[in-house]
Motif scaffolding. Structure first.
Motif, PDB file in Angstrom:
ATOM      1  N   ARG A  16       0.825  -1.224   0.000  1.00  0.00           N
ATOM      2  CA  ARG A  16       0.000   0.000   0.000  1.00  0.00           C
ATOM      3  C   ARG A  16       0.855   1.268   0.000  1.00  0.00           C
ATOM      4  NH1 ARG A  16      -3.150  -2.716   4.115  1.00  0.00           N
ATOM      5  NH2 ARG A  16      -5.010  -3.559   3.132  1.00  0.00           N
ATOM      6  N   VAL A  76      -4.660 -11.328   0.146  1.00  0.00           N
ATOM      7  CA  VAL A  76      -5.878 -11.431   0.963  1.00  0.00           C
ATOM      8  C   VAL A  76      -5.981 -10.227   1.897  1.00  0.00           C
ATOM      9  CG1 VAL A  76      -6.929 -12.741   2.873  1.00  0.00           C
ATOM     10  CG2 VAL A  76      -6.180 -13.929   0.797  1.00  0.00           C
ATOM     11  N   LEU A  99      -4.887  -7.418   1.344  1.00  0.00           N
ATOM     12  CA  LEU A  99      -5.186  -6.260   0.499  1.00  0.00           C
ATOM     13  C   LEU A  99      -6.615  -6.316  -0.046  1.00  0.00           C
ATOM     14  CD1 LEU A  99      -1.794  -6.091  -1.434  1.00  0.00           C
ATOM     15  CD2 LEU A  99      -2.697  -4.339   0.120  1.00  0.00           C
ATOM     16  N   GLY A 100      -7.373  -7.351   0.341  1.00  0.00           N
ATOM     17  CA  GLY A 100      -8.776  -7.427  -0.041  1.00  0.00           C
ATOM     18  C   GLY A 100      -9.097  -8.320  -1.225  1.00  0.00           C
ATOM     19  N   GLU A 152      -9.903 -11.875  -2.942  1.00  0.00           N
ATOM     20  CA  GLU A 152     -10.478 -13.182  -2.607  1.00  0.00           C
ATOM     21  C   GLU A 152      -9.407 -14.256  -2.843  1.00  0.00           C
ATOM     22  OE1 GLU A 152     -12.183 -16.945  -3.441  1.00  0.00           O
ATOM     23  OE2 GLU A 152     -11.516 -15.681  -5.101  1.00  0.00           O
ATOM     24  N   GLY A 205      -9.560 -12.510   6.441  1.00  0.00           N
ATOM     25  CA  GLY A 205      -9.893 -11.595   5.363  1.00  0.00           C
ATOM     26  C   GLY A 205     -11.392 -11.452   5.181  1.00  0.00           C
ATOM     27  N   PHE A 259     -13.462 -13.708   3.904  1.00  0.00           N
ATOM     28  CA  PHE A 259     -13.960 -14.310   2.669  1.00  0.00           C
ATOM     29  C   PHE A 259     -14.510 -15.703   2.939  1.00  0.00           C
ATOM     30  CE2 PHE A 259     -10.553 -11.475   1.237  1.00  0.00           C
ATOM     31  CZ  PHE A 259     -11.239 -10.724   0.310  1.00  0.00           C
TER      32      PHE A 259
END
Length: 170
Positions: free
Chosen positions: A97, A122, A124-125, A127, A161, A163
């Motif tokens: 980031r 993961v 970092l978002g 899936e 995360g 998910f």
């Protein structure tokens, strides 16, 4: 010379890649200097201490420091899964980031390095199955090494995360 980097297509500010281990012994400094020239900021090694000894990489932390690269050891047994990867994932995601170039490496750059890159994605978002597909595309071959590693990343994503996936529902 520098080892081959398998850069993962990522839409964020930093970069993420996987690789096989650098050459050891008297070629180590040149390989790490090559990574620095390629813009690598952080090198995460999944090699165990025994592997480092066998490959002539015991001086990797010092060689990385000399090249201006932050070296992060996170040993994982061959074909195994990481222990306590949450803090590592948070750190590596923060580096990406912040615009840094993070590279994960293991022996062949297929299994353990994929999991460490997957943990980063993961966090970092991304899936988990998409993260594995991104690494496979960059690597040019199916990853990770085994189904246990694949399941581990899905479980990690579910726990850390948020998910839940159709492929691995929990």
């Amino acid at each position: 010379m520098r080892p081959a980097l398998h850069v993962i297509a990522w839409h964020g500010p930093g970069r993420l890649a996987t690789m096989a281990h650098p050459r050891g012994g008297d070629r180590l400094a040149a390989d790490l200097a090559g990574l620095a020239t390629a813009g690598v900021d952080v090198l995460v090694s999944a090699l165990t201490p025994g592997e480092q000894r066998r490959l002539g990489l015991t001086e990797a932390p010092a060689a990385a420091r000399a090249a201006g690269i932050r070296y992060v050891p996170h040993p994982v047994p061959d074909r195994g899964v990481p222990d306590d990867a949450v803090a590592l994932g948070v750190r590596l995601a923060a580096h990406v980031r912040a615009g840094r170039f993070v590279v994960t490496q293991c022996f062949a750059g297929i299994g353990r390095s994929t999991l460490l890159a997957g943990v980063t994605l993961v966090m970092l978002g991304v899936e988990p199955e998409r993260a594995l597909a991104m690494v496979a595309e960059a690597r040019g071959l199916p990853v990770p090494d085994n189904e246990t590693q694949r399941r581990w990343l899905h479980d990690f994503a579910l726990q850390h995360g948020g998910f839940a996936t159709a492929t691995h529902p929990h």
